[in-house]
Enzyme design. Structure first.
Site, PDB file in Angstrom:
ATOM      1  N   GLU A 286      44.551  45.394  40.357  1.00  0.00           N
ATOM      2  CA  GLU A 286      44.107  46.634  41.096  1.00  0.00           C
ATOM      3  C   GLU A 286      45.286  47.001  41.932  1.00  0.00           C
ATOM      4  O   GLU A 286      46.404  46.903  41.422  1.00  0.00           O
ATOM      5  CB  GLU A 286      43.032  46.009  42.387  1.00  0.00           C
ATOM      6  CG  GLU A 286      43.923  44.909  43.056  1.00  0.00           C
ATOM      7  CD  GLU A 286      43.138  44.077  44.258  1.00  0.00           C
ATOM      8  OE1 GLU A 286      41.979  43.916  44.022  1.00  0.00           O
ATOM      9  OE2 GLU A 286      43.683  43.679  45.206  1.00  0.00           O
TER      10      GLU A 286
ATOM     11  N   HIS B 156      42.033  44.110  50.540  1.00  0.00           N
ATOM     12  CA  HIS B 156      43.236  43.076  50.235  1.00  0.00           C
ATOM     13  C   HIS B 156      44.227  43.493  50.980  1.00  0.00           C
ATOM     14  O   HIS B 156      44.621  44.750  50.819  1.00  0.00           O
ATOM     15  CB  HIS B 156      43.128  43.090  48.940  1.00  0.00           C
ATOM     16  CG  HIS B 156      42.308  42.263  48.185  1.00  0.00           C
ATOM     17  ND1 HIS B 156      41.882  42.402  46.791  1.00  0.00           N
ATOM     18  CD2 HIS B 156      41.377  41.296  48.688  1.00  0.00           C
ATOM     19  CE1 HIS B 156      40.949  41.398  46.501  1.00  0.00           C
ATOM     20  NE2 HIS B 156      40.490  40.802  47.595  1.00  0.00           N
TER      21      HIS B 156
END
Lengths: 294, 377
Positions: free
Chosen positions: A214, A252
């Site tokens: 990511e 995150h």
């Protein structure tokens, strides 16, 4: 065969009496993981009731728990304020694999904990990770066991539910897995993509690897270079966050594009330049893995 | 969490770093008063969480209080990179001989705090580091020992030749490191750190970001959060324990897990749509969270369709289904909702939804395609 853990792994649960710790301890035992003990300071001497009438002894400290059980792995469910200290306690007790599930651990705490664990030769997975699952062997952490099935694919990812999505798609398509590893969404993690790729390369049972990255940092780019220079097995990639705006943390703590660094586009380019095929959407992973194995 | 310059300066002062005086004004009249109080030339600086304030016209020198007022009038309410300026810092103008850059931040690869210093101050350090790396000195700090005195000296020595300046700068480096650690920062920057013609070293600008994970144990720092500096929807999400980032599209997204949430946004784009937000409802399937999520998503008038993408691992699909129905009872939701649920207790969840007249998908592609289609209808 598998990576980092198998049927012989003897696991301790740090924070076994907490809400998440107790729930997932039962799940891990039900999957077949050898949970040999738990640690909750002040509750030493008590036992934890596992599924099927299994009694798990509870200890006050990791030191005592390791001496009594011969454990070689631990999983951490303690709150963020105590997680770094739990990691260091496990490393000091001689544990070789420390899996930190806890989300929200202060980054400065982790700078010290990682350095401490490295010095003692302990591998830390996470923090802020779902753990790992060796299909038919052991499950350490919170990955749902029933979505996985045995087979030749290794899976490594920075995410939790996106990993489940990928594993679920693979299983439904008849592509089973060796080990599924969630390395965690934090900026400072103990085990990175390269560590996992290198372990999958050495694992005779793994024939192809799915790597799910990511935005944020440059771990994927380095992993791509590693795959090119040091891997014979095919790697299929996916990068989440093409639509993420720069400078914003996407859930995150580690998923943030800083300056021009860490964009999805940059990562996709690096992967493709290293000969890794990159799926445009999760559903495409299946076809690419099939092609890679053909 | 980003701090404003004036807040970072407060923390710097508390750590002993020499920072010239300065006070905050929220109106032009206050700015004028402060300028009169300081006397002489003052600088009026926009307080927003953005770089490039000078280039945007948000930093101005004023020779008189009347001029300070005029500048404040222009700067207050001005937009810099989409952020409205609500406060200005008024500080006495400084005599500047040289400008340097000093920063400390967490380096992901080194897993440690790293100092970066350069004698080319006052400008973008990333550009300097890239184009002229010889003008930058870096030092990885061992977090277990902190910044050692000889390391602080080594950094300062790169900036100055004069022993007096080196001594002052070394002390500032150590103070900056202590300030960084004791406030749980992820970044602290002095840009520029100046020397005056009379040989003093001072921090005339300050920038700091705090690690959100530190705030629970630093209530005094947490209090510095400027809720006006973020969209109201993001403030609401934070109180509800949701991870939310507002975007410009029209497909509202409600997903469990950050990675899956990003992948869902990307898939919306793949099918020709545009996501209205990033939203991670987290591992818990508490109906209150689902209600809060729907409240936040529906408060955005751009949203034309809402999509749920839930992969039940720890999250139980039936809990989410009940949460959605509960939310429909509590709030009036106009845009159509499409739902994808798979994983733990999927069958129960689909039944609950079917009874309430909802069709739920089990594939992520199908639900995203449907949502994009509804949003563009």
């Amino acid at each position: 065969m598998a990576i980092f853990t198998d049927k012989s792994t003897k696991l301790l649960v740090q924070g076994i009496t907490g809400r998440d710790g107790s729930f997932h301890t039962r799940e891990m035992i039900a999957y077949g993981t050898q949970v040999v003990g738990g640690v909750t300071p002040g509750k030493g001497g008590q036992t934890f009731d596992g599924p099927g009438g299994r009694k798990v002894p509870i200890f006050n400290s990791m030191d005592e728990a390791v001496a009594a059980t011969g454990a070689n792995a631990s999983v951490i469910f303690v709150p963020p304020a105590f997680a770094a200290s739990a990691i260091m306690e496990a490393a000091d007790a001689g544990i070789s694999l420390v899996v930190a599930i806890t989300e929200g651990v202060p980054v400065l705490d982790m700078t010290r904990a990682h350095a401490f664990a490295r010095d003692r030769g302990a591998r830390v997975l996470g923090p802020n990770c779902p753990g790992l699952l060796t299909v038919g062997g052991a499950k350490i952490g919170i990955l749902p066991g029933r979505i996985a099935s045995p087979g030749p694919v290794g899976v490594v990812s920075r995410s939790g539910t996106l990993t489940y999505e990928a594993v679920h798609l693979l299983t439904r398509a008849g592509l089973g897995q060796t080990t599924c590893v969630g390395i965690g969404g934090d900026p400072l993690i103990g085990t990175n993509f390269i560590d996992c790729l290198s372990a999958f390369e050495k694992d005779p049972a793994t024939e192809a690897v799915v790597m799910i990255g990511e935005i944020g940092g440059t771990d994927e780019q380095q992993a791509a270079a590693f795959a090119k220079s040091s891997m014979s097995k095919p790697v299929v990639g996916f990068i989440a966050g093409q639509t993420a705006p720069p400078g914003r943390r996407m859930g995150h703590a580690g998923a943030i594009i800083s300056g021009a660094e860490g964009t999805a586009l940059e990562k996709v380019k690096a992967l493709e330049a290293s000969g890794i095929t990159v799926a445009k959407r999760p559903a495409d992973i299946v076809g690419l893995v099939k092609a890679a194995l053909a | 969490m980003d701090l404003h310059e004036y807040q970072a300066k407060e923390l710097f002062r508390a750590a002993g770093i020499p920072v010239p005086p300065g006070e905050v004004a929220t109106t032009p009249a206050e700015a004028e008063k402060l300028a009169a109080k300081f006397g002489g030339t003052v600088v009026v600086k926009a307080q927003v969480h953005s770089g490039g304030r000078g280039k945007a016209g948000g930093v101005k020198l004023a020779k008189t209080p009347a001029e300070a007022r005029a500048h404040a009038e222009k700067i207050l309410g001005m937009e810099i990179k989409g952020l409205t300026v609500r406060k200005v810092l008024v500080a006495p103008g400084e005599q500047i001989a040289t400008e340097a850059y000093v920063g400390v931040l967490i380096d992901r690869a080194k897993q440690a705090p790293v100092f970066i210093v350069s004698a080319a101050g006052g400008i973008d350090i990333e550009t300097v580091a890239k184009e002229t790396p010889e003008k930058v000195r870096k030092l990885v700090v061992d977090p277990r020992y902190g910044l050692l005195p000889h390391q602080a000296y080594w950094l300062a020595n790169f900036l100055y030749d004069d022993e007096g300046l080196i001594k002052q700068a070394s002390k500032i480096m150590s103070q900056l490191y202590d300030c960084f650690v004791s406030n749980g920062a992820s970044m602290a920057e002095i840009n520029p750190m100046i020397t005056t013609p009379s040989g003093e070293v001072k921090a005339i600008d300050a920038k700091m970001s705090i690690d959100d994970n530190e705030l629970f144990r630093r209530p005094e720092v947490a209090k510095m959060r400027d809720t006006e500096a973020e969209p109201p929807s993001e403030a609401l999400a934070r109180t509800a324990g949701l991870s939310f980032v507002k975007l410009d599209g029209n497909v509202g997204c409600c997903v469990n897990g950050a990675g899956l949430a990003m992948a869902t946004m990307d898939l919306v784009k793949y099918y020709g749509g545009s996501p209205a937000n990033f939203l991670d409802i987290g591992g818990s399937s508490n109906p209150d969270k689902v209600v809060a999520a729907l409240q936040i998503i529906t408060s955005d008038p751009n949203v034309k369709a809402i999509l749920f993408n839930i992969f039940g691992g720890i999250t139980r699909c039936d809990d989410v289904a009940n949460g959605i129905l509960e939310a429909m009872k509590r709030i009036d939701i106009k845009p159509p909702i499409v739902i994808r649920l798979t994983g733990t207790n999927e069958e129960v969840a689909l039944e609950i939804l079917a009874k309430a007249g909802f069709f739920a998908y089990t594939s992520m592609d199908e639900v995203v395609e449907k949502a994009v289609q509804l949003a563009s209808a």
